[in-house]
Motif scaffolding. Structure first.
Motif, PDB file in Angstrom:
ATOM      1  N   SER A 273       0.857  -1.192   0.000  1.00  0.00           N
ATOM      2  CA  SER A 273       0.000   0.000   0.000  1.00  0.00           C
ATOM      3  C   SER A 273       0.890   1.237   0.000  1.00  0.00           C
ATOM      4  CB  SER A 273      -0.937  -0.016   1.213  1.00  0.00           C
ATOM      5  OG  SER A 273      -0.193  -0.035   2.411  1.00  0.00           O
ATOM      6  N   PRO A 274       0.404   2.390  -0.398  1.00  0.00           N
ATOM      7  CA  PRO A 274      -0.962   2.672  -0.834  1.00  0.00           C
ATOM      8  C   PRO A 274      -1.215   2.135  -2.228  1.00  0.00           C
ATOM      9  CG  PRO A 274       0.360   4.648  -1.068  1.00  0.00           C
ATOM     10  CD  PRO A 274       1.245   3.598  -0.446  1.00  0.00           C
ATOM     11  N   LEU A 275      -2.491   1.826  -2.480  1.00  0.00           N
ATOM     12  CA  LEU A 275      -2.892   1.257  -3.759  1.00  0.00           C
ATOM     13  C   LEU A 275      -4.204   1.893  -4.192  1.00  0.00           C
ATOM     14  CD1 LEU A 275      -2.316  -1.028  -5.895  1.00  0.00           C
ATOM     15  CD2 LEU A 275      -3.823  -2.467  -4.528  1.00  0.00           C
ATOM     16  N   THR A 276      -4.197   2.496  -5.379  1.00  0.00           N
ATOM     17  CA  THR A 276      -5.423   3.069  -5.930  1.00  0.00           C
ATOM     18  C   THR A 276      -6.052   2.064  -6.896  1.00  0.00           C
ATOM     19  OG1 THR A 276      -4.358   4.071  -7.851  1.00  0.00           O
ATOM     20  CG2 THR A 276      -4.471   5.421  -5.833  1.00  0.00           C
ATOM     21  N   LEU A 277      -7.281   2.302  -7.256  1.00  0.00           N
ATOM     22  CA  LEU A 277      -7.934   1.432  -8.245  1.00  0.00           C
ATOM     23  C   LEU A 277      -7.193   1.462  -9.573  1.00  0.00           C
ATOM     24  CD1 LEU A 277     -11.694   2.119  -7.541  1.00  0.00           C
ATOM     25  CD2 LEU A 277     -10.450  -0.007  -7.152  1.00  0.00           C
ATOM     26  N   HIS A 278      -6.741   2.637  -9.973  1.00  0.00           N
ATOM     27  CA  HIS A 278      -5.988   2.774 -11.226  1.00  0.00           C
ATOM     28  C   HIS A 278      -4.718   1.918 -11.189  1.00  0.00           C
ATOM     29  CE1 HIS A 278      -4.562   4.728 -14.860  1.00  0.00           C
ATOM     30  NE2 HIS A 278      -3.407   4.914 -14.262  1.00  0.00           N
ATOM     31  N   THR A 279      -3.992   1.978 -10.087  1.00  0.00           N
ATOM     32  CA  THR A 279      -2.767   1.198  -9.931  1.00  0.00           C
ATOM     33  C   THR A 279      -3.073  -0.293  -9.872  1.00  0.00           C
ATOM     34  OG1 THR A 279      -1.762   3.041  -8.759  1.00  0.00           O
ATOM     35  CG2 THR A 279      -0.668   0.919  -8.553  1.00  0.00           C
ATOM     36  N   LEU A 280      -4.176  -0.650  -9.228  1.00  0.00           N
ATOM     37  CA  LEU A 280      -4.574  -2.056  -9.166  1.00  0.00           C
ATOM     38  C   LEU A 280      -4.769  -2.622 -10.570  1.00  0.00           C
ATOM     39  CD1 LEU A 280      -5.574  -4.608  -7.666  1.00  0.00           C
ATOM     40  CD2 LEU A 280      -7.860  -3.593  -7.766  1.00  0.00           C
ATOM     41  N   LEU A 281      -5.489  -1.911 -11.417  1.00  0.00           N
ATOM     42  CA  LEU A 281      -5.687  -2.383 -12.789  1.00  0.00           C
ATOM     43  C   LEU A 281      -4.363  -2.571 -13.512  1.00  0.00           C
ATOM     44  CD1 LEU A 281      -8.785  -0.377 -14.065  1.00  0.00           C
ATOM     45  CD2 LEU A 281      -8.672  -2.781 -13.432  1.00  0.00           C
ATOM     46  N   ALA A 282      -3.444  -1.631 -13.317  1.00  0.00           N
ATOM     47  CA  ALA A 282      -2.134  -1.741 -13.964  1.00  0.00           C
ATOM     48  C   ALA A 282      -1.376  -2.966 -13.460  1.00  0.00           C
ATOM     49  CB  ALA A 282      -1.322  -0.473 -13.709  1.00  0.00           C
ATOM     50  N   ARG A 283      -1.402  -3.204 -12.165  1.00  0.00           N
ATOM     51  CA  ARG A 283      -0.685  -4.367 -11.604  1.00  0.00           C
ATOM     52  C   ARG A 283      -1.296  -5.684 -12.039  1.00  0.00           C
ATOM     53  NH1 ARG A 283       0.988  -2.238  -5.635  1.00  0.00           N
ATOM     54  NH2 ARG A 283       2.372  -0.611  -6.387  1.00  0.00           N
TER      55      ARG A 283
END
Length: 66
Positions: free
Chosen positions: A14-24
């Motif tokens: 963390s921190p983790l945003t929804l945008h970053t989650l999709l990228a990962r």
């Protein structure tokens, strides 16, 4: 941080945003919608929406058909 994505457990720093989650997850944002804890999050909020420990994320993919 442990979260659930489409009923599968994941562990991310963390921190983790929804945008970053999709990228990962190597998931395209095109044609999809996201819900966190059963609440749809509008696309303009994805870059600012921080995920928390234990959040449940559902990725809905649009399907064309007739």
């Amino acid at each position: 941080m442990n979260i659930i994505v489409n009923d599968s457990p994941y562990d991310f720093a963390s921190p983790l945003t929804l945008h970053t989650l999709l990228a990962r997850l190597e998931q395209s944002a095109t044609g999809c919608a996201l819900a966190v804890n059963q609440v749809i999050v509008p696309r303009p909020e994805w870059t600012a929406h921080l995920l928390a420990e234990g959040d449940e994320v559902v990725i809905f993919q649009a399907i064309a058909g007739g």
